[in-house]
Design a protein around this motif. Structure first.
Motif, short mmCIF file in Angstrom:
data_model
loop_
_atom_site.label_atom_id
_atom_site.label_comp_id
_atom_site.label_asym_id
_atom_site.label_seq_id
_atom_site.Cartn_x
_atom_site.Cartn_y
_atom_site.Cartn_z
N GLN A 1 -67.14 68.34 105.37
CA GLN A 1 -67.25 69.42 106.35
C GLN A 1 -66.16 69.20 107.39
O GLN A 1 -66.19 68.22 108.12
CB GLN A 1 -68.62 69.40 107.02
CG GLN A 1 -68.82 70.47 108.08
CD GLN A 1 -68.72 71.88 107.52
OE1 GLN A 1 -69.07 72.13 106.36
NE2 GLN A 1 -68.25 72.80 108.33
N GLY B 1 -73.84 72.20 102.21
CA GLY B 1 -73.36 73.20 103.16
C GLY B 1 -71.95 72.94 103.65
O GLY B 1 -71.52 73.52 104.64
N HIS B 2 -71.22 72.08 102.96
CA HIS B 2 -69.85 71.77 103.34
C HIS B 2 -68.92 72.93 103.04
O HIS B 2 -69.19 73.74 102.14
CB HIS B 2 -69.35 70.52 102.60
CG HIS B 2 -70.00 69.25 103.08
ND1 HIS B 2 -69.92 68.07 102.37
CD2 HIS B 2 -70.73 68.98 104.18
CE1 HIS B 2 -70.56 67.13 103.04
NE2 HIS B 2 -71.08 67.66 104.14
N ASP B 3 -67.80 72.97 103.78
CA ASP B 3 -66.87 74.08 103.57
C ASP B 3 -65.63 73.67 102.79
O ASP B 3 -64.79 74.52 102.48
CB ASP B 3 -66.46 74.71 104.91
CG ASP B 3 -65.81 73.70 105.85
OD1 ASP B 3 -65.60 74.06 107.03
OD2 ASP B 3 -65.53 72.57 105.43
N ALA C 1 -69.76 76.67 97.73
CA ALA C 1 -70.61 75.61 97.19
C ALA C 1 -70.19 75.16 95.79
O ALA C 1 -70.76 74.21 95.25
CB ALA C 1 -72.06 76.07 97.17
N ASN D 1 -74.71 70.94 97.57
CA ASN D 1 -75.76 71.60 98.35
C ASN D 1 -75.83 71.06 99.77
O ASN D 1 -76.88 71.09 100.42
CB ASN D 1 -77.11 71.46 97.64
CG ASN D 1 -77.55 70.01 97.50
OD1 ASN D 1 -76.94 69.11 98.07
ND2 ASN D 1 -78.61 69.78 96.76
N ASN E 1 -63.44 76.90 102.10
CA ASN E 1 -63.99 78.26 102.08
C ASN E 1 -63.32 79.14 101.02
O ASN E 1 -62.87 80.25 101.31
CB ASN E 1 -63.86 78.93 103.45
CG ASN E 1 -64.95 78.47 104.39
OD1 ASN E 1 -66.11 78.34 104.00
ND2 ASN E 1 -64.58 78.23 105.63
#
Lengths: 114, 110
Positions: free
Chosen positions: A95, A28-30, A72, A26, A51
């Motif tokens: 990230q 927000g890392h890709d 996520a 949670n 991604n």
């Protein structure tokens, strides 16, 4: 709030079975990763997704199949489990571009194959 | 030869003492270096990055020697809570693939 979570924490199963480990972050890392830490404590990368796209795929038996439904989540499915698969599996995330080398690890899933 | 090698220890350290240990890496193209800490049966966590000029974070000092391809970690005034396995981590140029050493175990005793 847990940043990187994995389920289950412990998994005991018999040879030949198929099992899955789930990972969610949670932060927000890709980018997300799966690592294996064996009994000698070496931590080795298995897969990395950015991604939802596979970017690192180390020499891992094709019985291991990662799946990333969204950025996520990164799940690991293992077919036809073998004794040598017993290890601790860590999920991690980072990230790219912002402290990109700091990876946040989940608590690990201790897999025991009997 | 392993890409990243560490003395597994354990290093038994009296509380308050200083301990230092090294890590060697084989790939001269390695670009980034880190120390992670892993407590028993827990996940690894970033302790500090290692910069070319050396850097300090409180009681922890990290050094990089590119010519000899090693990095070091020094812990001053050791605390009982410093007992852990310290993982040397190296990043090559491509992507975010971190290569971990096998860890150096440190036991700080009263």
């Amino acid at each position: 709030d847990t940043a990187v979570s994995q389920t289950p924490k412990y998994l005991v199963t018999q040879m030949g079975n198929d099992k899955s480990i789930k990972c969610e972050q949670n932060l927000g890392h890709d980018t997300m990763y799966w690592y294996k830490q064996d009994s000698k404590k070496f931590l080795k990368i298995m897969f990395s997704y950015n991604n939802k796209e596979l970017i690192i795929n180390e020499t891992v038996p094709n019985r291991f199949s990662p799946k990333s439904p969204d950025k996520a989540h990164l799940n690991l499915h293992i077919n036809s489990l073998e004794l040598g698969d017993s290890a601790v599996y860590f999920c991690a995330s980072s990230q790219v571009g912002v402290s990109s080398y700091e990876q946040y690890f989940g608590p690990g899933t201790r897999l025991t194959v009997t | 030869r392993k890409e990243v090698e560490q003395d597994p220890g354990p290093f038994n350290v009296p509380e308050g003492a200083t301990v230092a240990f090294n890590c060697t890496y084989s790939n001269s193209a390695s670009q980034s270096f880190f120390w992670y800490r892993q407590d028993c049966r827990k996940e690894p966590k970033l302790l500090m990055s290692v910069y070319s000029s050396g850097n300090e974070d409180g009681r922890f000092t990290a050094q990089l020697n590119r010519a000899s391809q090693y990095i070091s970690l020094l812990i001053r005034d050791s605390k009982l809570s410093d007992s852990a396995t310290y993982l040397c981590v190296v990043n090559k140029a491509a992507g975010n693939k971190l290569t971990f050493g096998g860890g150096t175990r440190v036991l700080v005793k009263p």
